[in-house]
Write a protein that holds these residues in place. Structure first.
Motif, PDB file in Angstrom:
ATOM      1  N   ARG A 170      36.075  25.397 120.473  1.00 43.85           N
ATOM      2  CA  ARG A 170      36.446  25.722 121.860  1.00 43.85           C
ATOM      3  C   ARG A 170      35.511  26.778 122.439  1.00 43.85           C
ATOM      4  O   ARG A 170      35.139  26.722 123.616  1.00 43.85           O
ATOM      5  CB  ARG A 170      37.893  26.209 121.911  1.00 43.85           C
ATOM      6  CG  ARG A 170      38.903  25.105 121.748  1.00 43.85           C
ATOM      7  CD  ARG A 170      40.300  25.550 122.137  1.00 43.85           C
ATOM      8  NE  ARG A 170      40.723  26.790 121.507  1.00 43.85           N
ATOM      9  CZ  ARG A 170      41.492  26.872 120.428  1.00 43.85           C
ATOM     10  NH1 ARG A 170      41.928  25.789 119.848  1.00 43.85           N
ATOM     11  NH2 ARG A 170      41.835  28.044 119.935  1.00 43.85           N
ATOM     12  N   SER A 215      33.138  26.283 125.698  1.00 41.44           N
ATOM     13  CA  SER A 215      33.170  27.160 126.859  1.00 41.44           C
ATOM     14  C   SER A 215      31.793  27.765 127.127  1.00 41.44           C
ATOM     15  O   SER A 215      31.421  27.954 128.294  1.00 41.44           O
ATOM     16  CB  SER A 215      34.211  28.268 126.676  1.00 41.44           C
ATOM     17  OG  SER A 215      33.821  29.176 125.679  1.00 41.44           O
ATOM     18  N   ARG A 247      29.711  25.075 128.867  1.00 42.95           N
ATOM     19  CA  ARG A 247      30.146  24.921 130.273  1.00 42.95           C
ATOM     20  C   ARG A 247      29.616  26.049 131.139  1.00 42.95           C
ATOM     21  O   ARG A 247      29.238  25.840 132.292  1.00 42.95           O
ATOM     22  CB  ARG A 247      31.650  24.851 130.363  1.00 42.95           C
ATOM     23  CG  ARG A 247      32.175  23.442 130.174  1.00 42.95           C
ATOM     24  CD  ARG A 247      33.628  23.395 130.410  1.00 42.95           C
ATOM     25  NE  ARG A 247      34.236  23.748 129.111  1.00 42.95           N
ATOM     26  CZ  ARG A 247      35.443  24.229 128.937  1.00 42.95           C
ATOM     27  NH1 ARG A 247      36.211  24.454 129.962  1.00 42.95           N
ATOM     28  NH2 ARG A 247      35.891  24.517 127.749  1.00 42.95           N
ATOM     29  N   GLU A 248      29.588  27.276 130.608  1.00 45.14           N
ATOM     30  CA  GLU A 248      29.085  28.409 131.393  1.00 45.14           C
ATOM     31  C   GLU A 248      27.586  28.317 131.611  1.00 45.14           C
ATOM     32  O   GLU A 248      27.068  28.703 132.637  1.00 45.14           O
ATOM     33  CB  GLU A 248      29.408  29.719 130.675  1.00 45.14           C
ATOM     34  CG  GLU A 248      30.878  30.098 130.731  1.00 45.14           C
ATOM     35  CD  GLU A 248      31.158  31.373 129.976  1.00 45.14           C
ATOM     36  OE1 GLU A 248      30.194  32.005 129.481  1.00 45.14           O
ATOM     37  OE2 GLU A 248      32.321  31.749 129.870  1.00 45.14           O
TER      38      GLU A 248
END
Length: 81
Positions: A71, A75, A78-79
């Motif tokens: 996870r 993340s 995605r950033e």
């Protein structure tokens, strides 16, 4: 998380049972030695009796950590995008 709680409860139960048995011996006059003896004996007993629970607990911890890492990596990607 459940295997961790089961293993911890079993270890605590074995420790308390061992301390209770040692309380019936002359060690009750030396509480520090009683607790140290109970800790040592319960550790040995747990090592033998709780190997299945220990394996289940370690598998649970490893899967939880790998899920968190996955996870976290998701993340981060995605950033960055």
């Amino acid at each position: 998380m459940r295997p961790v709680l089961v293993y911890t409860a079993a270890r605590l139960g074995i420790f308390l049972a061992t301390a209770g048995v040692l309380w019936l011996t002359p060690m009750q006059k030396a509480p520090l030695f009683l607790l140290l003896g109970a800790l040592l004996l319960s550790g040995l007993i747990s090592y033998v009796l709780l190997s299945g629970q220990r394996d289940a607990m370690s598998a649970s911890v490893v899967s939880g950590l790998s899920a968190r890492r996955r996870r976290f990596q998701e993340s981060r990607t995605r950033e960055d995008a």
